[in-house]
Design an enzyme around this catalytic site. Structure first.
Site, short mmCIF file in Angstrom:
data_model
loop_
_atom_site.label_atom_id
_atom_site.label_comp_id
_atom_site.label_asym_id
_atom_site.label_seq_id
_atom_site.Cartn_x
_atom_site.Cartn_y
_atom_site.Cartn_z
N ASP A 441 0.83 -1.21 0.00
CA ASP A 441 0.00 0.00 0.00
C ASP A 441 0.87 1.26 0.00
O ASP A 441 2.08 1.21 0.26
CB ASP A 441 -0.89 -0.05 1.26
CG ASP A 441 -2.24 0.60 1.05
OD1 ASP A 441 -2.37 1.43 0.15
OD2 ASP A 441 -3.17 0.27 1.83
N ASP A 498 -10.64 1.84 -3.85
CA ASP A 498 -11.19 1.48 -2.54
C ASP A 498 -12.72 1.43 -2.59
O ASP A 498 -13.35 1.11 -1.59
CB ASP A 498 -10.76 2.49 -1.48
CG ASP A 498 -9.46 2.06 -0.80
OD1 ASP A 498 -9.00 0.95 -1.07
OD2 ASP A 498 -8.94 2.85 0.00
C1 DGJ Z 1 -5.96 1.65 1.85
C2 DGJ Z 1 -6.30 0.48 0.98
O1 DGJ Z 1 -6.71 0.92 -0.26
C3 DGJ Z 1 -7.32 -0.39 1.68
O2 DGJ Z 1 -7.73 -1.43 0.83
C4 DGJ Z 1 -6.74 -0.91 2.95
O3 DGJ Z 1 -5.67 -1.76 2.68
C5 DGJ Z 1 -6.30 0.25 3.81
N1 DGJ Z 1 -5.44 1.16 3.10
C6 DGJ Z 1 -5.59 -0.24 5.03
O4 DGJ Z 1 -5.11 0.79 5.79
#
Ligand code: DGJ
Length: 694
Positions: A441, A498
């Site tokens: 991430d 997301d």
């Molecule tokens: C942002 C990501 O896009 C989510 O899917 C998740 O992994 C969160 N971060 C976790 O903090």
């Protein structure tokens, strides 16, 4: 004197020409030319006339336009010496290296001690041309801007398509009319960003998804790009792509652009899309397990967030496996003392409060269910509230006084000790556990853009992949904030957004298909009430939208009713039964007559599936026929509705449309020129239609 070279594949030709040893110009780029075309004649033919109010000779629109030749637009490079004085090069031709599929043109500027090399490589199978430029100096230089080799944009084009976006809303299409002057996109966030996907499509007049001519561009770099699409006063148009300006901190003797991928299509936007999709799938990605089908994911983020509890996670994993999941991904919250997003990034050690016996009991449980195990990291980040920050505040990028993003700072990836630390910590977790997958991430922008940061990240990825060649990696940055071909050379999947809202996702992934193949594009079935939009969507729609890409689940499966679980199990089984050929399929965006319908056709050889998503209510009362594409006009196809069971739910569909009761056999010509009349449906539903050549 004129010298010319050509690069060809079956559908396109790019011709480059040099006159009087000046920098080369792309004098033709379009449909494949006859083998015996005289390139010197083309050079002469392409020159535009001179009239009043112009210079006596038109300066070349070269692969790196030079200010010193009175070029009336943006130059291809902006450089200063170490004293800050402008270096204004004038290059002369200095040799060529050519093979059947590649060309390197060398140029030198003796006065300034500069060498400029332009590289071109054509892939006859994928139809992508890869271009990059190098600038070398005999003394150190400060680089402000260096474009990959510059190409002309077509004159018979009224608009250009590029991309905007936001968190949970990636890949929004911008259509901008051409006019005199410049359209610039510059991404100064230091990562690819939701807002600035580095792509451009220039359709010729009348082009649609399925027909007409179009030119596609993508800059394969994860540190932020700049694009210049400029129409000169004389009408010529140039396209420049390079790293964002002023991202090189130090004076150096060698600079390189990232690869610019381009293609010409005579089959609409889809021709560009297919070239990009295939190149990613067949050339850029390296799979740890090429023989293994893409496993169905389960990601626990939206089920538990930071609230990790072993018995609950085991229960969730058991249900997910029963639904058809094959990979369980443990998301954020397993390390340090990470109970929310205010602390612990960089403390990459298992949290003994949550996992007193480590991760092994959970991993064993997951493995016992027949799933592989994946885990989340956010390597480039650090919370001020972390043990590592307390020990090494100097590892953070940027000034001490700076705005935080999600309560975090960025680690300086240019520092070897930072990369060593991350390699050691991440490596230990991977070495000590049976881990198949990393979700990588990147949840904030950089304090200032810096190319060394991206290079440092790529280096760490390379090192980890060499040490752990069996581990797959997913690129995520608050969803789709780091989606580009640069990162895809180091990873195998993108978390596209997301947003697990299927309605939003339908559109995001449809637009992303202009560049991305099915196999790398993650898409998950979210909770009944979407966490990022509040929208309530039926499980059928959620499941079919996820089944369009690399399928996964992300809700708490304990919320599913028996009926919902049954639907999800069935759609997942359908996906598994079809994933092998869908891996190889091209995603073709359909020209739906009804703007409420977002439709695409996944086509591989004699087999296809059409997903017709109803994103809205229609203006007209009955569905308009949906035209398919890419079929053999003279062949017969057997076409059937995969989800006929859903008709019973649409009491307002009362007519006799044929697909409601059974398959039909019709020609490719009929399917492509009349189209299939679908049953009436509610918004936020999807028809899924399979077809086979008979
Ligand atoms: C942002 C990501 O896009 C989510 O899917 C998740 O992994 C969160 N971060 C976790 O903090």
């Amino acid at each position: 004197m004129i010298q010319c070279w050509r690069l060809d594949d079956a559908r396109q030709t790019l011709v480059l020409g040099v006159r009087d040893n000046h920098l080369a110009e792309a004098i033709y780029w379009g449909p494949r030319l006859p083998d015996d075309e005289n390139l010197e004649t083309l050079y002469g033919a392409h020159e535009i006339d001179v009239t009043g109010g112009m210079l006596d000779v038109n300066p070349e629109l070269s692969i790196c336009p030079e200010a010193t030749r009175t070029f009336p637009g943006q130059p291809g490079m902006v450089v200063r010496d170490e004293m800050g004085k402008s270096v204004l090069p004038t290059f002369s031709f200095d040799g060529v290296e050519q093979s059947e599929t590649a060309l390197t043109l060398n140029f030198a500027d003796a006065e300034n001690g500069l060498t400029y090399r332009a590289h071109f490589a054509i892939d006859p199978q994928t139809h992508l041309i890869t271009l990059w430029a190098e600038l070398e100096g005999t003394r150190a230089l400060n680089l402000h801007w260096l474009s990959a080799p510059v190409l002309p944009a077509p004159q018979l084009s009224d608009e250009m398509i590029d991309f905007a976006g936001r968190w949970c809303g990636e890949f929004q299409i911008n259509r901008t009319p051409w006019s005199a002057g410049i359209r610039t996109r510059e991404n100064r966030t230091g990562r690819t960003g939701h807002e600035h996907f580095p792509g451009l499509i220039v359709p010729c007049r009348g082009a649609t998804n399925t027909q007409g001519e179009a030119y596609g561009f993508h800059y394969g770099w994860s540190g932020g790009h700049k694009m210049v699409a400029e129409e000169l006063p004389d009408g010529r148009r140039q396209i420049q792509f390079g790293n964002a300006t002023q991202v090189e901190d130090e004076a150096r003797t060698l600079f390189k652009t990232a690869p610019l991928y381009v293609t010409y299509s005579n089959s609409g936007l889809n021709g560009c899309a297919v070239a990009f999709q295939r190149h990613v799938r067949d050339r850029l990605i390296t799979w740890p397990h090429p023989e293994r089908p893409r496993p169905v994911h389960y990601n626990c983020w939206e089920a538990i967030y930071f609230d990790h509890n072993l018995p609950e996670l085991k229960e969730i994993a058991t249900i997910a496996a029963g639904l058809g999941a094959e990979r369980f991904v443990l998301d954020d919250g397993w390390f340090g003392e990470r109970d929310d997003d205010t602390s612990s990034l960089a403390d990459w050690e298992v949290d003994p409060r949550k996992y007193p016996d480590g991760l092994t009991p959970l991993i064993d449980h997951v493995r016992g269910l027949g799933m592989v195990f994946g885990i989340w990291f956010e390597p480039e980040m650090i919370n001020p509230d972390s043990n590592i920050y307390r020990a090494h505040p100097e590892w953070a990028l940027g000034r001490e006084e700076q705005i935080l993003g999600r309560n975090q700072l960025v680690l300086n990836m240019a520092l070897p000790e930072v990369r060593d630390f991350l390699f050691e910590r991440i490596g230990k977790i991977l070495a000590d556990h049976d881990i198949d997958y990393v979700k990588w991430d990147h949840n904030r922008v950089l304090p200032t853009p810096d190319a060394d940061q991206t290079r440092g990240t790529y280096a760490l990825l390379n090192r980890l992949r060499t040490a752990f060649p069996d581990v797959e990696i997913e690129s995520c940055a608050s969803g789709g904030g780091r989606t580009d071909f640069g990162i895809l050379e180091h990873t195998q999947r993108v978390w596209l957004s997301d947003s697990n809202d299927a309605l939003e996702r339908l559109k995001i992934q449809h637009n992303a298909a202009l560049f991305l193949p099915q196999c790398v594009t993650g898409s998950h079935v979210g909770p009944r009430v979407c966490h990022t939009s509040g929208r309530v969507l039926d499980i059928r729609f959620r499941a079919w939208v996820a089944a369009q890409r690399h399928m996964g689940f992300e809700m708490d499966p304990r919320e599913l009713t028996d009926e919902e679980a049954d639907v999800l199990r069935r759609v997942t089984a359908w996906w598994k039964a079809n994933r092998d050929w869908m891996y190889h399929a091209d995603i073709l965006r359909l020209d739906a007559a009804d703007p409420a319908v977002v439709a695409e056709q996944h086509l591989h050889e004699d087999q296809f599936v059409v997903f017709a998503g109803k994103a809205d209510t229609s203006d007209q009362i009955s569905p308009r026929p949906l035209r398919f594409t890419g079929l053999d006009p003279d062949a017969m196809y057997r076409v059937d509705l995969v989800n006929r069971d859903e008709i019973a739910r649409v009491a307002l569909s009362r007519g006799r449309s044929m697909l409601k009761t059974g398959a039909m056999e019709v020609s490719g010509r009929y399917l492509m020129h009349h189209g299939v009349t679908l049953p009436w449906s509610f918004p936020e539903t999807m028809w899924v239609i399979e077809g086979h050549k008979i």
